[in-house]
Design a protein around this motif. Structure first.
Motif, PDB file in Angstrom:
ATOM      1  N   LYS A   1       0.836  -1.205   0.000  1.00 28.04           N
ATOM      2  CA  LYS A   1       0.000   0.000   0.000  1.00 28.04           C
ATOM      3  C   LYS A   1       0.869   1.252   0.000  1.00 28.04           C
ATOM      4  CE  LYS A   1      -4.039  -1.961   2.340  1.00 28.04           C
ATOM      5  NZ  LYS A   1      -4.909  -1.900   3.531  1.00 28.04           N
ATOM      6  N   ILE A   2       1.924   1.242   0.820  1.00 26.36           N
ATOM      7  CA  ILE A   2       2.824   2.392   0.863  1.00 26.36           C
ATOM      8  C   ILE A   2       3.488   2.594  -0.499  1.00 26.36           C
ATOM      9  CG2 ILE A   2       4.935   3.315   1.887  1.00 26.36           C
ATOM     10  CD1 ILE A   2       4.195   1.882   4.479  1.00 26.36           C
ATOM     11  N   ALA A   3       3.934   1.496  -1.112  1.00 27.37           N
ATOM     12  CA  ALA A   3       4.587   1.602  -2.415  1.00 27.37           C
ATOM     13  C   ALA A   3       3.615   2.115  -3.471  1.00 27.37           C
ATOM     14  CB  ALA A   3       5.152   0.243  -2.823  1.00 27.37           C
ATOM     15  N   ASP A   4       2.370   1.613  -3.439  1.00 31.16           N
ATOM     16  CA  ASP A   4       1.371   2.038  -4.423  1.00 31.16           C
ATOM     17  C   ASP A   4       1.042   3.519  -4.278  1.00 31.16           C
ATOM     18  OD1 ASP A   4       1.302  -0.522  -5.365  1.00 31.16           O
ATOM     19  OD2 ASP A   4      -0.590  -1.069  -4.406  1.00 31.16           O
ATOM     20  N   LEU A   5       0.868   3.959  -3.031  1.00 29.43           N
ATOM     21  CA  LEU A   5       0.557   5.370  -2.799  1.00 29.43           C
ATOM     22  C   LEU A   5       1.724   6.258  -3.223  1.00 29.43           C
ATOM     23  CD1 LEU A   5      -1.156   5.063   0.697  1.00 29.43           C
ATOM     24  CD2 LEU A   5      -2.242   5.898  -1.392  1.00 29.43           C
ATOM     25  N   ARG A   6       2.929   5.799  -2.963  1.00 29.26           N
ATOM     26  CA  ARG A   6       4.103   6.576  -3.362  1.00 29.26           C
ATOM     27  C   ARG A   6       4.180   6.699  -4.882  1.00 29.26           C
ATOM     28  NH1 ARG A   6       8.790   5.025  -5.219  1.00 29.26           N
ATOM     29  NH2 ARG A   6       8.579   2.853  -4.568  1.00 29.26           N
ATOM     30  N   LYS A   7       3.993   5.597  -5.589  1.00 28.05           N
ATOM     31  CA  LYS A   7       4.069   5.628  -7.050  1.00 28.05           C
ATOM     32  C   LYS A   7       2.923   6.421  -7.656  1.00 28.05           C
ATOM     33  CE  LYS A   7       6.434   1.140  -7.211  1.00 28.05           C
ATOM     34  NZ  LYS A   7       6.291  -0.299  -7.559  1.00 28.05           N
ATOM     35  N   LYS A   8       1.735   6.305  -7.041  1.00 29.83           N
ATOM     36  CA  LYS A   8       0.570   7.039  -7.550  1.00 29.83           C
ATOM     37  C   LYS A   8       0.809   8.536  -7.498  1.00 29.83           C
ATOM     38  CE  LYS A   8      -3.124   7.399  -4.994  1.00 29.83           C
ATOM     39  NZ  LYS A   8      -3.396   8.856  -4.910  1.00 29.83           N
ATOM     40  N   ASN A   9       1.578   8.967  -6.500  1.00 34.76           N
ATOM     41  CA  ASN A   9       1.863  10.394  -6.338  1.00 34.76           C
ATOM     42  C   ASN A   9       3.197  10.808  -6.951  1.00 34.76           C
ATOM     43  OD1 ASN A   9      -0.334  11.642  -4.476  1.00 34.76           O
ATOM     44  ND2 ASN A   9       0.114   9.648  -3.546  1.00 34.76           N
ATOM     45  N   ASN A  10       3.767   9.908  -7.773  1.00 33.61           N
ATOM     46  CA  ASN A  10       4.998  10.217  -8.504  1.00 33.61           C
ATOM     47  C   ASN A  10       6.146  10.626  -7.576  1.00 33.61           C
ATOM     48  OD1 ASN A  10       3.739   9.814 -11.075  1.00 33.61           O
ATOM     49  ND2 ASN A  10       2.801  11.843 -10.894  1.00 33.61           N
ATOM     50  N   LEU A  11       6.314   9.863  -6.527  1.00 31.80           N
ATOM     51  CA  LEU A  11       7.376  10.137  -5.567  1.00 31.80           C
ATOM     52  C   LEU A  11       8.408   9.012  -5.602  1.00 31.80           C
ATOM     53  CD1 LEU A  11       5.258  11.249  -2.471  1.00 31.80           C
ATOM     54  CD2 LEU A  11       6.550  12.748  -3.990  1.00 31.80           C
ATOM     55  N   SER A  12       9.662   9.362  -5.449  1.00 26.04           N
ATOM     56  CA  SER A  12      10.697   8.347  -5.286  1.00 26.04           C
ATOM     57  C   SER A  12      10.791   7.969  -3.815  1.00 26.04           C
ATOM     58  CB  SER A  12      12.042   8.889  -5.775  1.00 26.04           C
ATOM     59  OG  SER A  12      12.461   9.967  -4.955  1.00 26.04           O
ATOM     60  N   GLN A  13      11.532   6.905  -3.546  1.00 22.07           N
ATOM     61  CA  GLN A  13      11.731   6.525  -2.147  1.00 22.07           C
ATOM     62  C   GLN A  13      12.478   7.620  -1.394  1.00 22.07           C
ATOM     63  OE1 GLN A  13      13.660   2.669  -2.160  1.00 22.07           O
ATOM     64  NE2 GLN A  13      11.709   1.581  -2.286  1.00 22.07           N
ATOM     65  N   GLU A  14      13.393   8.313  -2.084  1.00 20.73           N
ATOM     66  CA  GLU A  14      14.108   9.422  -1.445  1.00 20.73           C
ATOM     67  C   GLU A  14      13.156  10.552  -1.071  1.00 20.73           C
ATOM     68  OE1 GLU A  14      15.001   7.931  -4.168  1.00 20.73           O
ATOM     69  OE2 GLU A  14      17.032   7.141  -3.873  1.00 20.73           O
ATOM     70  N   ASP A  15      12.195  10.852  -1.979  1.00 24.32           N
ATOM     71  CA  ASP A  15      11.222  11.919  -1.701  1.00 24.32           C
ATOM     72  C   ASP A  15      10.378  11.592  -0.479  1.00 24.32           C
ATOM     73  OD1 ASP A  15      12.105  13.311  -3.918  1.00 24.32           O
ATOM     74  OD2 ASP A  15      10.630  12.405  -5.259  1.00 24.32           O
ATOM     75  N   LEU A  16       9.884  10.349  -0.432  1.00 22.05           N
ATOM     76  CA  LEU A  16       9.051   9.950   0.692  1.00 22.05           C
ATOM     77  C   LEU A  16       9.863   9.924   1.988  1.00 22.05           C
ATOM     78  CD1 LEU A  16       6.331   9.009   1.758  1.00 22.05           C
ATOM     79  CD2 LEU A  16       6.949   6.662   1.149  1.00 22.05           C
ATOM     80  N   ALA A  17      11.110   9.473   1.895  1.00 21.25           N
ATOM     81  CA  ALA A  17      11.966   9.436   3.082  1.00 21.25           C
ATOM     82  C   ALA A  17      12.186  10.838   3.644  1.00 21.25           C
ATOM     83  CB  ALA A  17      13.312   8.795   2.731  1.00 21.25           C
ATOM     84  N   GLU A  18      12.353  11.806   2.753  1.00 23.60           N
ATOM     85  CA  GLU A  18      12.550  13.193   3.208  1.00 23.60           C
ATOM     86  C   GLU A  18      11.299  13.719   3.899  1.00 23.60           C
ATOM     87  OE1 GLU A  18      13.567  17.615   1.357  1.00 23.60           O
ATOM     88  OE2 GLU A  18      13.666  15.823   0.099  1.00 23.60           O
ATOM     89  N   GLU A  19      10.130  13.404   3.333  1.00 20.48           N
ATOM     90  CA  GLU A  19       8.879  13.863   3.933  1.00 20.48           C
ATOM     91  C   GLU A  19       8.632  13.223   5.293  1.00 20.48           C
ATOM     92  OE1 GLU A  19       7.018  16.205   2.888  1.00 20.48           O
ATOM     93  OE2 GLU A  19       7.833  16.519   0.884  1.00 20.48           O
ATOM     94  N   MET A  20       9.028  11.980   5.451  1.00 17.47           N
ATOM     95  CA  MET A  20       8.808  11.257   6.702  1.00 17.47           C
ATOM     96  C   MET A  20       9.966  11.399   7.683  1.00 17.47           C
ATOM     97  SD  MET A  20       5.813   9.863   6.551  1.00 17.47           S
ATOM     98  CE  MET A  20       5.291  11.332   5.641  1.00 17.47           C
ATOM     99  N   ASN A  21      11.013  12.110   7.238  1.00 18.75           N
ATOM    100  CA  ASN A  21      12.191  12.334   8.101  1.00 18.75           C
ATOM    101  C   ASN A  21      12.851  11.014   8.498  1.00 18.75           C
ATOM    102  OD1 ASN A  21      14.047  13.973   9.390  1.00 18.75           O
ATOM    103  ND2 ASN A  21      12.914  13.973  11.326  1.00 18.75           N
ATOM    104  N   VAL A  22      12.982  10.119   7.511  1.00 21.41           N
ATOM    105  CA  VAL A  22      13.676   8.849   7.730  1.00 21.41           C
ATOM    106  C   VAL A  22      14.644   8.642   6.572  1.00 21.41           C
ATOM    107  CG1 VAL A  22      11.748   7.828   9.012  1.00 21.41           C
ATOM    108  CG2 VAL A  22      11.870   7.538   6.531  1.00 21.41           C
ATOM    109  N   SER A  23      15.391   7.561   6.607  1.00 23.99           N
ATOM    110  CA  SER A  23      16.329   7.273   5.528  1.00 23.99           C
ATOM    111  C   SER A  23      15.603   6.552   4.379  1.00 23.99           C
ATOM    112  CB  SER A  23      17.467   6.386   6.038  1.00 23.99           C
ATOM    113  OG  SER A  23      16.961   5.123   6.453  1.00 23.99           O
ATOM    114  N   ARG A  24      16.234   6.558   3.197  1.00 23.77           N
ATOM    115  CA  ARG A  24      15.650   5.844   2.061  1.00 23.77           C
ATOM    116  C   ARG A  24      15.589   4.345   2.338  1.00 23.77           C
ATOM    117  NH1 ARG A  24      16.667   2.577  -1.679  1.00 23.77           N
ATOM    118  NH2 ARG A  24      18.810   2.346  -0.958  1.00 23.77           N
ATOM    119  N   GLN A  25      16.579   3.836   3.077  1.00 26.87           N
ATOM    120  CA  GLN A  25      16.593   2.411   3.401  1.00 26.87           C
ATOM    121  C   GLN A  25      15.383   2.036   4.251  1.00 26.87           C
ATOM    122  OE1 GLN A  25      19.144   4.450   3.609  1.00 26.87           O
ATOM    123  NE2 GLN A  25      20.709   3.629   2.231  1.00 26.87           N
TER     124      GLN A  25
END
Length: 325
Positions: A6-30
């Motif tokens: 679900k997290i991956a689908d929502l991220r892709k639906k909003n055209n975000l990379s893992q780095e983008d989502l990590a920055e928004e959530m204040n966590v690492s890309r890993q």
């Protein structure tokens, strides 16, 4: 569908990379990668942040279900979405932001500019000398009066700018769809960077240039009039640099309310920070008094103030960066 998918689908639906989502959530890309591959599970706080960021409920993220991989935004129930701001409200807010960012920047610039009146008036008074009777005294008095008037104008503009933004206080709660607003404001964001980024460059150049006159004064040992002129030029250039930088910072902060969730200190830490700041102020002032009265020959009391301000700024930055949620 699993939480990670679900997290991956929502991220892709909003055209975000893992780095983008990590920055928004204040966590690492890993960390994001492990969430999506179900190697780890976000804690409750991050799940709440994810639900608010993507505009879905926590129930949607946590409940079991098997929707298709290529689901669309309408597949999510309407009640699970955050509201979208009206076009009229957004345009009205952006118009107020442009005006208010300039007002706030002007307030900061006027406060820094205010000593210029005293320095230049003092230099003119010295140039005229006692042979002109009371005229040098009158000019000096005008310099002080102009400084007070400048600060009063700055205070008035600050109050006026606060009143200008009162009708938008509900936006600070950020109860709307960030993703949608960011998409709608793409052109505005691009325009901001195209027009405002150069302000930072000019501000940095002017900030460096401003220190030239005090440096020349220090090395050349100017007369009293020369020193006053040198410091007047310093504050004049610095006020222009501050206006450019502050207009960029204020505009960016106002704009970020619509496109990025703000972090805030929890209530208990906020109170602790306020009380601690007052206590720290009294400690620094107490040390300044003690050193200025009893240890004048051993240590410059003004250094206590400089060290106190620098330490406070550094502590504030790292404390808020670490504790804000």
């Amino acid at each position: 569908m699993r939480l990670g998918q679900k997290i991956a689908d929502l991220r892709k639906k909003n055209n975000l990379s893992q780095e983008d989502l990590a920055e928004e959530m204040n966590v690492s890309r890993q960390a994001v990668s492990k969430w999506e591959s179900d190697q780890s599970i976000p804690d409750i706080e991050k799940i709440v942040n994810l639900s608010e960021f993507f505009g879905v409920t926590t129930d949607y993220l946590l409940k079991n279900g098997t929707p298709s991989f290529e689901f669309k935004s309408e597949d999510i129930a309407t009640e699970e979405k955050m509201p979208v701001l009206s076009d009229d409200l957004v345009q009205k807010y952006l118009f107020a932001v442009k005006r208010n960012s300039k007002l706030r920047a002007l307030v900061a610039a006027l406060v820094v500019f205010s000593p210029v009146c005293i320095y230049f008036a003092g230099a003119l008074a010295i140039f005229l000398g006692p042979r002109n009777g009371q005229l040098p005294f009158i000019i000096s008095l005008i310099g002080y009066a102009t400084t007070v008037v400048t600060i009063a104008i700055a205070l008035g503009l600050l109050v006026y700018s606060i009143f200008n933004m009162r009708e938008f206080t509900q936006l600070k709660e950020q109860n709307f769809d960030f993703i949608e607003e960011k998409k709608r404001l793409t052109s505005t964001i691009q325009e901001f960077h195209q027009t405002k980024d150069k302000y930072v460059v000019f501000a940095c150049v002017l900030g460096v240039l401003s220190i030239i006159s005090p440096m020349i004064d220090g090395f050349s040992h100017f007369s009293s009039m020369g020193s006053l002129i040198a410091w007047g030029i310093f504050f004049l250039i610095l006020s222009i640099a501050l206006y450019l930088l502050a207009s960029y910072v204020f505009y960016k902060n106002y704009l970020s309310i619509l496109i990025k969730r703000k972090k805030h200190l929890p209530t208990n830490l906020h109170k602790l920070f306020i009380y601690g700041s007052w206590f720290y102020l009294f400690v620094v002032l107490g040390l300044y008094y003690i050193f200025s009265r009893y240890f004048v020959d051993m240590f410059s009391a003004s250094n206590i103030l400089y060290l106190g301000i620098i330490s406070y700024c550094l502590f504030t930055y790292f404390f808020i960066k670490e504790k804000a949620e």
